[in-house]
Design an enzyme around this catalytic site. Structure first.
Site, PDB file in Angstrom:
ATOM      1  N   LEU A 271      61.053  33.039  55.595  1.00  0.00           N
ATOM      2  CA  LEU A 271      59.519  32.341  55.546  1.00  0.00           C
ATOM      3  C   LEU A 271      58.385  33.019  54.797  1.00  0.00           C
ATOM      4  O   LEU A 271      57.411  32.534  54.656  1.00  0.00           O
ATOM      5  CB  LEU A 271      59.038  31.615  56.644  1.00  0.00           C
ATOM      6  CG  LEU A 271      59.997  30.603  57.289  1.00  0.00           C
ATOM      7  CD1 LEU A 271      59.621  30.131  58.666  1.00  0.00           C
ATOM      8  CD2 LEU A 271      60.139  29.569  56.298  1.00  0.00           C
ATOM      9  N   ARG A 272      58.446  34.525  54.781  1.00  0.00           N
ATOM     10  CA  ARG A 272      57.652  35.560  53.928  1.00  0.00           C
ATOM     11  C   ARG A 272      56.377  35.424  54.685  1.00  0.00           C
ATOM     12  O   ARG A 272      55.564  36.280  53.806  1.00  0.00           O
ATOM     13  CB  ARG A 272      57.636  35.178  52.638  1.00  0.00           C
ATOM     14  CG  ARG A 272      58.803  35.099  51.778  1.00  0.00           C
ATOM     15  CD  ARG A 272      59.565  36.275  51.566  1.00  0.00           C
ATOM     16  NE  ARG A 272      60.719  36.143  50.770  1.00  0.00           N
ATOM     17  CZ  ARG A 272      62.041  36.760  51.100  1.00  0.00           C
ATOM     18  NH1 ARG A 272      61.967  37.578  52.254  1.00  0.00           N
ATOM     19  NH2 ARG A 272      62.958  36.606  50.124  1.00  0.00           N
TER      20      ARG A 272
ATOM     21  N   ASN B  61      62.110  40.342  58.266  1.00  0.00           N
ATOM     22  CA  ASN B  61      61.670  41.247  56.939  1.00  0.00           C
ATOM     23  C   ASN B  61      60.402  40.749  56.198  1.00  0.00           C
ATOM     24  O   ASN B  61      60.289  40.614  55.196  1.00  0.00           O
ATOM     25  CB  ASN B  61      62.750  41.410  56.051  1.00  0.00           C
ATOM     26  CG  ASN B  61      63.198  40.053  55.365  1.00  0.00           C
ATOM     27  OD1 ASN B  61      62.760  39.161  55.722  1.00  0.00           O
ATOM     28  ND2 ASN B  61      63.782  40.283  54.116  1.00  0.00           N
TER      29      ASN B  61
ATOM     30  N   HIS C 244      73.205  42.440  59.268  1.00  0.00           N
ATOM     31  CA  HIS C 244      73.183  42.397  57.889  1.00  0.00           C
ATOM     32  C   HIS C 244      74.388  43.380  57.384  1.00  0.00           C
ATOM     33  O   HIS C 244      74.016  44.491  57.412  1.00  0.00           O
ATOM     34  CB  HIS C 244      71.928  42.687  57.312  1.00  0.00           C
ATOM     35  CG  HIS C 244      71.992  42.975  55.820  1.00  0.00           C
ATOM     36  ND1 HIS C 244      71.356  42.104  54.832  1.00  0.00           N
ATOM     37  CD2 HIS C 244      72.449  43.854  55.045  1.00  0.00           C
ATOM     38  CE1 HIS C 244      71.618  42.539  53.690  1.00  0.00           C
ATOM     39  NE2 HIS C 244      72.228  43.547  53.539  1.00  0.00           N
TER      40      HIS C 244
ATOM     41  N   ASN D 129      72.175  39.187  47.805  1.00  0.00           N
ATOM     42  CA  ASN D 129      72.396  40.275  48.749  1.00  0.00           C
ATOM     43  C   ASN D 129      73.035  39.457  49.893  1.00  0.00           C
ATOM     44  O   ASN D 129      72.365  38.907  50.682  1.00  0.00           O
ATOM     45  CB  ASN D 129      71.345  41.223  49.160  1.00  0.00           C
ATOM     46  CG  ASN D 129      72.092  42.392  49.485  1.00  0.00           C
ATOM     47  OD1 ASN D 129      73.039  42.914  49.631  1.00  0.00           O
ATOM     48  ND2 ASN D 129      71.388  43.264  50.259  1.00  0.00           N
TER      49      ASN D 129
ATOM     50  N   ASP E 152      70.243  31.507  54.349  1.00  0.00           N
ATOM     51  CA  ASP E 152      69.472  32.621  53.722  1.00  0.00           C
ATOM     52  C   ASP E 152      68.467  32.315  52.751  1.00  0.00           C
ATOM     53  O   ASP E 152      68.677  33.006  51.721  1.00  0.00           O
ATOM     54  CB  ASP E 152      70.703  33.750  53.309  1.00  0.00           C
ATOM     55  CG  ASP E 152      70.059  34.977  52.902  1.00  0.00           C
ATOM     56  OD1 ASP E 152      68.988  35.376  53.285  1.00  0.00           O
ATOM     57  OD2 ASP E 152      70.789  35.909  52.363  1.00  0.00           O
TER      58      ASP E 152
ATOM     59  N   PRO F 233      66.741  40.523  45.125  1.00  0.00           N
ATOM     60  CA  PRO F 233      67.808  39.692  45.337  1.00  0.00           C
ATOM     61  C   PRO F 233      67.488  38.564  46.319  1.00  0.00           C
ATOM     62  O   PRO F 233      66.367  38.668  47.147  1.00  0.00           O
ATOM     63  CB  PRO F 233      68.999  40.681  46.378  1.00  0.00           C
ATOM     64  CG  PRO F 233      68.098  41.747  46.608  1.00  0.00           C
ATOM     65  CD  PRO F 233      66.786  41.834  45.875  1.00  0.00           C
ATOM     66  N   GLY F 234      68.097  37.511  46.118  1.00  0.00           N
ATOM     67  CA  GLY F 234      67.539  36.314  46.961  1.00  0.00           C
ATOM     68  C   GLY F 234      67.644  35.065  46.245  1.00  0.00           C
ATOM     69  O   GLY F 234      67.230  34.928  45.128  1.00  0.00           O
TER      70      GLY F 234
HETATM   71  N1  LIG Z   1      69.518  37.774  50.790  1.00  0.00           N
HETATM   72  C1  LIG Z   1      68.952  38.388  49.859  1.00  0.00           C
HETATM   73  O1  LIG Z   1      69.407  38.634  48.616  1.00  0.00           O
HETATM   74  N2  LIG Z   1      67.538  38.647  50.123  1.00  0.00           N
HETATM   75  C2  LIG Z   1      67.033  38.844  51.461  1.00  0.00           C
HETATM   76  C3  LIG Z   1      67.143  39.987  52.006  1.00  0.00           C
HETATM   77  C4  LIG Z   1      68.622  40.660  51.833  1.00  0.00           C
HETATM   78  O2  LIG Z   1      69.361  40.235  52.503  1.00  0.00           O
HETATM   79  O3  LIG Z   1      68.417  41.481  50.812  1.00  0.00           O
HETATM   80  C5  LIG Z   1      65.488  38.797  51.205  1.00  0.00           C
HETATM   81  O4  LIG Z   1      64.791  38.766  51.972  1.00  0.00           O
HETATM   82  O5  LIG Z   1      64.989  38.192  49.948  1.00  0.00           O
END
Ligand SMILES: NC(=O)N[C@@H](CC(=O)O)C(=O)O
Length: 421
Positions: free
Chosen positions: A55-56, A86, A173, A272, A299, A317-318
């Protein structure tokens, strides 16, 4: 409180019936005064529960906030999401997890349950204050350094031992960091052709193998985040057959998309763990059907434009996923409503010990549910997403199923496919 009569709805694909919602619960008896919702052709599912959402907030409110992510979740049919740790600052103290939990309550669109970090600052050196987070108002039961692997086996063992006291879970993870240094995509034929550094399947499988042994040794609960390889499925299958207390999730994108997409060099496909091969996809689908993989988790990983629309190597990534998860799963599994309810609602709620969600839609149960139109088709338009970020790999793709309404404790959060607030 408004009552609702949902007319002619199919419960998990059964013959159409009426569903009455009164005082926040599924009710029987008189529907007098209730607002009528014509649900002809719609299927009712228990509200979806996502064990893996980013959710950042705090820290990257330009990419997502608890409120925008909650709205995206409701529009995706979710009534509860678990927020990964994170953030910035990292959710490694009672203060931060309580902040996220409070923001979720204020938004009031889904139940937001914070996940606490396993280690201070996700640095993998020192255990975070797991006990303080567990006894905080946020009542944290799941801990994860997601984005990073708890690579140190002694620290992983200590974490498993610590949470055993309150039946907590370490969500790993699984990525052996020495095997993925500089990795840009799945290690295989495509990475060789493109000349990109590979992220080998064994980097995931080796950590899962180690961790199921640690969980077995300690007698504690392990959850494996975003399983992505056929080999991981085999490790999990054996561990479960031995009675290890391990559960696992797969993301919608790992059920559908392959590493071939990296050949476009479009960073929207960078994630990722990385997108893998068709062989992995088939193994993951089978594992989801037979229960070796317990749940689908999104995710959902929103990223600001500047972090995604750049060179592949520099992109974060994400992918965002909350608003497309159910349509993707429908496209993969077909209209297997009971299986979908199990993997996307009941099992995640059970794993997390989350009461009031993932329950059958029978009299007296909290009215946490979603209504889906399985006959609708939708072309995904990133501009229409409620998420503050646009990094969906499905732009322009036609997906089945439209989420028509979502109810949280009897209050609509989504009606006619639109967020209520
Ligand atoms: N799943 C992702 O590709 N990104 C995730 C964290 C991570 O697992 O690298 C993120 O917080 O952006």
């Amino acid at each position: 409180m408004t009552s609702y009569l949902i007319k002619g709805v199919s419960l998990l694909g059964a013959a159409p019936a009426d569903l009455l919602i009164k005082d926040g619960v599924i009710a029987t008896g008189s529907a007098e005064g209730a607002e009528v919702i014509d649900a002809t052709g719609l299927v009712a599912l228990p509200g979806l529960v996502d064990l893996h959402t980013h959710l950042r907030e705090p820290g990257r409110e330009d990419a997502e906030t608890v409120e925008t992510g909650s709205r995206a979740a409701a529009l995706g049919g979710y009534t509860a999401v678990f927020a990964m740790a994170n953030t910035s600052p990292v959710a490694d103290t009672a203060g931060v997890v309580e902040q996220v939990w409070r923001l979720g309550r204020e938004a009031g669109l889904v139940d937001v349950q914070p996940i606490g970090a396993v280690t201070v600052g996700l640095a993998g050196k020192q255990l975070a204050e797991l006990g303080a987070m567990a006894t905080s108002a946020a009542n944290v039961r799941i801990f994860s350094d997601d984005g990073h692997c708890v690579a140190d086996p002694r620290l992983m063992r200590r974490a498993l031992e610590y949470v055993k006291a309150f039946d907590g879970i370490i969500a790993q993870h699984a990525e052996e960091p020495r095997l993925t240094e500089g990795a840009q995509m799945h290690e295989g034929e495509v990475s060789t052709r493109l000349g990109l550094t590979g992220w080998p399947a064994v980097a995931e499988e080796a950590i899962i193998a180690r961790d199921v042994l640690l969980a077995e040794h300690v007698g504690s609960r392990l959850h494996v985040c975003h399983v992505s390889t056929a080999g991981s499925v085999e490790v999990l299958r054996q561990a479960k057959a031995r009675g290890v207390r391990v559960t696992a999730e797969v993301t919608p994108h790992h059920l559908l998309l392959t590493d071939e997409l990296a050949a476009s060099y479009d960073p929207v496909y960078k994630v990722n763990p990385p997108l893998r091969t068709q062989k992995d996809i088939l193994a993951l689908r089978q594992a989801l059907v037979d229960g070796v993989i317990d749940i689908v988790a999104t995710d959902h990983a929103p990223h600001a434009v500047e972090d995604k629309e750049c060179e592949w190597a520099y992109a974060r990534p994400g992918m965002v996923g909350l608003e497309t998860a159910l349509p993707v799963v429908l496209s993969v599994l077909g209209e297997e409503w009971d299986l979908i309810a199990e993997r996307m609602s009941r099992a995640p709620a059970r794993i997390a010990g989350l009461t009031g969600h993932g329950t059958d839609l029978t009299a007296g149960q909290p009215a946490n549910l979603t209504l889906v139109d399985p006959s609708a088709r939708r072309v995904v338009d990133p501009a229409e997403l409620a998420s503050r970020s646009r990094n969906t790999p499905y732009a322009g793709t036609t997906l089945p199923g439209r989420i028509v309404a979502t109810f949280l404790r009897g209050e609509p959060t989504v009606l006619d496919g639109k967020a209520v607030k």
